[in-house]
Enzyme design. Structure first.
Site, short mmCIF file in Angstrom:
data_model
loop_
_atom_site.label_atom_id
_atom_site.label_comp_id
_atom_site.label_asym_id
_atom_site.label_seq_id
_atom_site.Cartn_x
_atom_site.Cartn_y
_atom_site.Cartn_z
N SER A 157 16.44 -52.07 13.33
CA SER A 157 15.69 -53.20 13.88
C SER A 157 14.99 -53.94 12.75
O SER A 157 14.63 -53.33 11.73
CB SER A 157 14.65 -52.70 14.90
OG SER A 157 13.70 -53.70 15.19
N TYR A 216 8.11 -47.43 17.13
CA TYR A 216 9.49 -47.92 17.11
C TYR A 216 9.91 -48.29 15.69
O TYR A 216 10.98 -47.90 15.22
CB TYR A 216 9.59 -49.14 18.03
CG TYR A 216 10.98 -49.69 18.21
CD1 TYR A 216 11.90 -49.06 19.04
CD2 TYR A 216 11.38 -50.85 17.56
CE1 TYR A 216 13.18 -49.57 19.22
CE2 TYR A 216 12.65 -51.37 17.72
CZ TYR A 216 13.55 -50.73 18.56
OH TYR A 216 14.81 -51.24 18.72
#
Length: 255
Positions: free
Chosen positions: A147, A160
């Protein structure tokens, strides 16, 4: 060679978290290029729908119920994949979980869940795939979905981001260690993509006013934006490219 390098006929691709979003987008590209595709997911209904979608494209596909944070389930699902298709040529560790909160109030149980799915799940999945590929002695492909939060500061999303940064480091290490076995390891770094995880922000005028102005492409990414890259990374065309990180974000990290 030409386009024959991208022909995945006779190859088997495994995509975790493949019943929706980016995973399904990659699965569609892989099956259209001739691959047999096995997807893993935690929702049986979504698995069934995704399997039907992939088969409707004219190829072989199967969906297996698996929570990648559970080591036993991963081992069982991998063996089931082998029982169905005999091998795995490319493995996409795409399953992921999020969880946002102010850092000073971040729940420990949420932290551990995100770590378990995103990081432990990638470890369990890649370990099974690497062992299989080494034993087969025919090479293979390992691809992780990271990401852009691994690159830029992600407020209220540190858990995350931490897992996605760790995935990049893990994949770089695998690229070096496994090259002798003709196994490549690369990462895909998505930006703001329209998926179930980002659904609450899609259409949010305040969020889109702040974020979309920073995306040179001026739109949300779509799952299908990953189809071609998945084919490339699973194919012979990428046989000499390993340890690389492919950013797919409409120019977000460059602006």
């Amino acid at each position: 060679m030409g386009l024959k390098q991208f022909d995945l006929s006779g190859r088997v691709a495994l995509v975790t978290g493949g019943n929706s979003g980016i995973g399904l987008g990659m699965g569609k590209g892989l099956i259209e290029a001739g691959a047999t595709v096995c997807i893993w997911g935690t929702n049986q209904k979504k698995n069934n729908v995704a399997e039907g979608t992939l088969r409707s494209l004219g190829g072989q596909a199967a969906a297996i119920l698996c929570d990648v944070s559970d080591e036993t389930q991963v081992k069982k699902a991998f063996q089931e994949t082998l029982s169905l298709f005999g091998k795995v040529d490319s493995c996409f560790a795409n399953a992921g979980a999020g969880g946002g909160a102010p850092f000073h109030e971040f729940p420990t149980e949420t932290w551990r869940k995100v770590m378990a799915v995103n990081l432990d799940g990638t470890f369990f999945t890649f370990r099974e795939a690497a062992r299989h590929m080494i034993e087969r002695e025919e090479g293979g492909r390992l691809i992780g979905t990271s990401s852009t939060s691994a690159i830029h500061g992600a407020a209220r999303n540190e858990a995350y981001a931490a897992t996605k940064g760790a995935m990049l480091a893990l994949t770089r290490g695998l690229a070096v260690e496994l090259a002798r076995y003709q196994i490549t390891a690369n990462s895909i770094i998505p930006g703001w993509i329209e998926t179930a995880m980002t659904a609450p922000r899609v259409g949010d005028e305040k969020f889109e006013d702040r974020v979309m102005k920073r995306v040179p492409a001026r739109r949300w990414g779509r799952p299908e934006d990953f189809a071609g890259l998945a084919v490339y990374l699973a194919s012979e065309a990428s046989s000499y490219q390993t340890g690389e990180e492919f950013v797919v974000d409409g120019g977000y990290t460059r602006f």
